[in-house]
Write an enzyme that holds these catalytic residues in place. Structure first.
Site, PDB file in Angstrom:
ATOM      1  N   GLU A  96       8.042  -3.294  -1.794  1.00 50.62           N
ATOM      2  CA  GLU A  96       8.416  -3.777  -3.237  1.00 50.62           C
ATOM      3  C   GLU A  96       9.196  -5.145  -3.682  1.00 50.62           C
ATOM      4  O   GLU A  96       9.064  -5.418  -4.526  1.00 50.62           O
ATOM      5  CB  GLU A  96       9.306  -2.533  -3.752  1.00 50.62           C
ATOM      6  CG  GLU A  96       9.203  -1.213  -2.883  1.00 50.62           C
ATOM      7  CD  GLU A  96       8.995  -0.108  -3.824  1.00 50.62           C
ATOM      8  OE1 GLU A  96       8.863   1.117  -3.079  1.00 50.62           O
ATOM      9  OE2 GLU A  96       8.625   0.106  -5.082  1.00 50.62           O
ATOM     10  N   ILE A 149      -1.349   3.605   1.505  1.00 49.33           N
ATOM     11  CA  ILE A 149      -1.739   3.037   0.201  1.00 49.33           C
ATOM     12  C   ILE A 149      -2.347   1.587   0.246  1.00 49.33           C
ATOM     13  O   ILE A 149      -2.695   1.214  -0.838  1.00 49.33           O
ATOM     14  CB  ILE A 149      -0.723   3.302  -0.878  1.00 49.33           C
ATOM     15  CG1 ILE A 149       0.677   2.514  -0.665  1.00 49.33           C
ATOM     16  CG2 ILE A 149      -0.495   4.837  -1.117  1.00 49.33           C
ATOM     17  CD1 ILE A 149       1.611   2.717  -1.486  1.00 49.33           C
ATOM     18  N   GLY A 150      -2.261   0.978   1.459  1.00 53.79           N
ATOM     19  CA  GLY A 150      -2.680  -0.292   1.393  1.00 53.79           C
ATOM     20  C   GLY A 150      -1.850  -1.284   2.327  1.00 53.79           C
ATOM     21  O   GLY A 150      -2.020  -2.451   2.667  1.00 53.79           O
ATOM     22  N   GLN A 206       1.754  -7.921   1.840  1.00 53.75           N
ATOM     23  CA  GLN A 206       2.839  -7.050   0.891  1.00 53.75           C
ATOM     24  C   GLN A 206       3.253  -8.385   0.053  1.00 53.75           C
ATOM     25  O   GLN A 206       3.480  -7.910  -1.314  1.00 53.75           O
ATOM     26  CB  GLN A 206       3.794  -6.583   1.591  1.00 53.75           C
ATOM     27  CG  GLN A 206       3.181  -5.450   2.367  1.00 53.75           C
ATOM     28  CD  GLN A 206       2.531  -4.294   1.319  1.00 53.75           C
ATOM     29  OE1 GLN A 206       3.368  -3.675   0.436  1.00 53.75           O
ATOM     30  NE2 GLN A 206       1.226  -4.164   1.151  1.00 53.75           N
TER      31      GLN A 206
HETATM   32 MO1  MOS Z   1       6.501   3.128  -4.876  1.00 57.42          MO
HETATM   33  S1  MOS Z   1       6.768   2.731  -6.695  1.00 57.42           S
HETATM   34  O1  MOS Z   1       7.777   3.865  -4.435  1.00 57.42           O
HETATM   35  O2  MOS Z   1       5.010   3.791  -4.495  1.00 57.42           O
END
Ligand code: MOS
Length: 742
Positions: A709, A469-470, A642
């Protein structure tokens, strides 16, 4: 030559493909017979459809069909009880299943036409009559009806039991702060909209390009919902233009595109509009109460954290909002509670650091309030209450370099020059504020598989049905493999995003480097093992009786660690064995027996400088230092990116982002990027990212903790705390817009 080792700041191996348009996204795949779908969404928030008139739409030349609940074929919903891999408890949305309306924007029809423009035009001609029922979209109205979430969602941990007697300790505490914090619903808004292209192959099987963070999750959904065998459905998603959680669950465009493709026996593409991107889930609206009691010297003696987040009426979306408050600071008396309350909105969905972003916004604001009440430096207060072990689970941390984050972050920021009192750092008309906060996220590993093929020409192909996803997955997986086999990075090709590949965990939870990385490591170790055995059969082999611990793979070859002789080329080893290639497959399973004896988290310390124009109330973030302890860093360049992305979203959360509801309509109304404000370049200052040294041999064989995250956690609180320091105004409701400061 690029050595390909981990720890080096390599450019993304897929970067060129992305910036030249070679990388293909779900809505860009095509087929000669492709037709296009456009979704009609519900105009009401609750009630039912009484009539749908699609005659005018169908009359347009080139419109092929309009699917509604009335003509949705019996093909769908074979397994009505099926819930996807990350579904919360409850009963998932079944698009076009019945006449009931559960939220504004719910898909009520799909128009299929020869072109996208025609489908969109025709969608505007579909007339839907509703019988509206009263709806509720105000959190305050349902907060008192909050309930414990129904179990079901993977990764959800109910709050730990109370420790000690928090309420009594609070009442007796010499110093107390108590406040309520609130943030609105927030939408992910990835650049790439949700899209699905379904290609009907000659044999009738489906190749599906779906915007998803988990190809297996999408494949399983399609198989279960349409009653198809897994070999009839292949999901291929090599690139995702941002997910942030919005692609964790199958979204309704997947269902609709497959439905139409099955019915029409033609390839179908359905792309959501930016407005429709506001109908597929969001970070939930959350209200939290935090009460802290402390001794006069700053030691915490009571901590109470209660949170209520919204969910839908048909699923109990839940996230880990409050458990962090039990683990981050040492405190003998804690009570943590969490509930969800149902609104007539679509179910929320995980959004970058779900729960932690929310909980730490409140906790780290409250800690700052306590520091102010005590007249103690906010960093000193955190150090005073630093938790050396996980008190809730009575176990040690596998590693915790948070103290180093505080120290190195503070040094880079120049925190010691901060004056304690609010409103004490003025620059002309600007009020300057320095604030900080802590971030935390869990380090997790999930089972994953990988396969590898080493060919005698020195090329290595490694593959796993992971996602990208990047964050740089292609790059770091290539680095791990290149390093293990002593190959240049350019000799390695990593493939992902295809259900035909060995299964891997869904890309989420910052766990891909840990989980898929461990699988890549394992499959490379299997290759190493085979190569060593073959090398031992060489004439006059120097490797007789040696183990992998005695050898190293360097310069496309194998040599003894202790020796001075040049490496024996891998090609020579394979040729001698008469092999053109070696194939291996491996599974990496977390060592739960060992991991469960520890608590493993990534941490951060975020330092922020803001300037507030006292006359205008405008807040500018002028500097951010984010110091992160995330275990071993595989690629400092992609790792830094990130954290940059996380900090930028944190700035958005603190100052700009707000999915606004018109409660009369029960609908998000600023559903476009003109009115849903996200930070632009002018809003983003220099961001200094520091990775502190952290070794952890428990979390996984690579010692990585995941970075997707942690970058966003704590940022909103750090900014709010800086705004308080600048202005003396404590804003407890995000976003901090100028009206709240005037
Ligand atoms: Mo993340 S919110 O687990 O894509």
């Amino acid at each position: 030559m690029t050595t390909g080792k981990t720890g080096e700041p390599h450019d993304r191996v897929d970067g060129r493909a992305k910036v030249t348009g070679q990388a293909r996204y779900a809505g860009e795949f095509t087929a000669p017979d492709l037709v296009h779908g456009f979704v009609v969404g519900s105009a009401i928030a609750r009630g039912k459809i009484v009539r749908i008139d699609a005659a005018e739409a169908l009359a347009l030349p080139g419109v092929l069909q309009v699917y509604t609940h009335e003509n949705t074929p019996r093909l769908a919903w074979r397994d009505r009880s099926w819930r996807d891999m990350v579904a919360p408890g409850g009963s998932p949305l079944r698009p076009l299943h019945d006449a009931e309306i559960r939220f504004s924007g719910q898909p009520v029809a799909l128009v299929i036409a020869e072109s996208f423009e025609l489908a969109r035009e025709a969608a505007g001609l579909v007339k839907v009559d509703y019988e509206a029922a009263p709806h509720e979209t105000r959190l305050a109205e349902v907060e008192s009806e909050a309930h414990e979430p129904a179990r079901g969602k993977k990764g959800y941990t109910p709050p730990p039991k109370p420790r000690g007697r928090a309420d009594e300790a609070l009442a007796a505490a010499p110093v107390r702060v108590e406040a309520t914090y609130e943030h609105p619903p927030l939408h992910h808004n990835p650049m790439e909209p949700h899209a699905t292209t379904v290609i009907v192959e000659a044999d009738g099987s489906l190749t599906i390009h779906d915007k998803t963070q988990g190809v297996s999750n999408s494949r399983d959904y399609v198989c279960k919902v349409f009653g198809l065998a897994s070999d009839q459905v292949r999901v291929v998603t090599p690139f995702v233009g941002g997910g942030f959680g919005s692609g964790l669950r199958p979204q309704y465009q997947l269902f609709l595109a497959v439905l139409a493709a099955r019915e029409l026996r033609r390839s179908v593409r359905v792309v959501l509009s930016r407005q429709q991107m506001f109908t597929i889930g969001y970070r939930p609206w959350t209200r939290q109460r935090v009460a802290l009691g402390a001794e006069r010297d700053g030691r915490l003696c009571a901590l109470i954290h209660e949170a209520v987040g919204n969910t839908s009426r048909f699923e109990d979306y839940c996230e880990n909002v409050v458990p962090w408050s039990g683990v981050l600071y040492e405190c003998p008396n804690t009570r943590l509670e969490y509930g969800v309350a149902a609104l007539d909105l679509y179910t929320p969905i995980d959004a970058r650091a779900p729960g932690a972003v929310t909980g730490l916004w409140a906790l780290e604001s409250a800690i700052d309030e306590l520091a102010d009440a005590l007249d103690i430096d906010p960093l000193a207060l955190r150090l005073k209450n630093y938790a050396e072990e996980d008190q809730d689970h009575r176990r040690p941390f596998s590693s915790k370099a948070l103290r180093d984050c505080y120290r190195e972050g503070a040094a880079r920021f120049g925190w010691h020059r901060r004056t304690l009192a609010a409103r004490s750092m003025r620059e002309g008309a600007l009020q300057i504020g320095w604030g900080m906060a802590t971030g935390i996220w869990e380090a997790q590993q999930a089972p994953s598989q990988a396969k590898a093929l080493l060919t005698v020409d020195g090329r290595l192909h490694v593959a796993s049905a992971s996602g990208e996803i990047g964050p740089g997955t292609y790059t770091i997986m290539s680095q791990i493999a290149a390093e293990q086999l002593g190959l240049p990075l350019a000799a390695v090709r990593f493939e992902l995003g295809d259900t035909a590949l060995p299964p891997a965990m869904i890309q989420g939870g910052s766990a891909t480097a840990s989980s898929v990385g461990s699988a890549v490591l394992a499959v490379c170790r299997a290759l190493q093992h085979t190569l060593l055995k073959l090398a031992q059969a060489l004439p006059d082999s120097p490797f007789g009786g040696r183990t992998l611990a005695d050898v190293e793979f360097v310069d496309r070859g194998l040599r003894l660690r202790s020796g001075v002789a040049p490496a024996v080329p891998l090609a020579a080893i394979m040729r001698h064995a008469g092999l053109g290639s070696i194939a291996e497959q491996a599974t990496a399973i977390p060592d739960l027996a060992r991991q469960s004896r520890y608590t493993s988290n990534a941490h951060s310390a975020v330092f922020v400088e803001v300037a507030v124009d006292e006359a205008l109330g405008t807040v500018t973030v002028r500097r951010v230092v984010s110091a992160v302890a995330g275990g071993r860093i595989l690629n400092p360049k992609t790792a830094r990116s990130q954290i940059l992305g996380g900090v930028v979203w944190g700035i958005g959360m603190a100052l700009e982002e707000h999915s606004m509801l018109d409660h009369g309509l029960g609908r998000f109304v600023n559903h476009n990027l003109g009115e849903y404000h996200v930070p632009v370049h002018a809003d983003v200052p220099a961001i200094d990212v520091v990775f502190v040294e952290e070794r952890d041999d428990v979390v996984n064989p690579l010692g990585v903790k995941g970075l997707g995250e942690i970058g966003i956690v704590g940022v909103a609180a750090a900014i709010a705390n800086a705004v308080f320091h600048a202005t003396g105004r404590r804003i407890r409701e995000l976003p901090i817009t100028l009206d709240k400061l005037l």
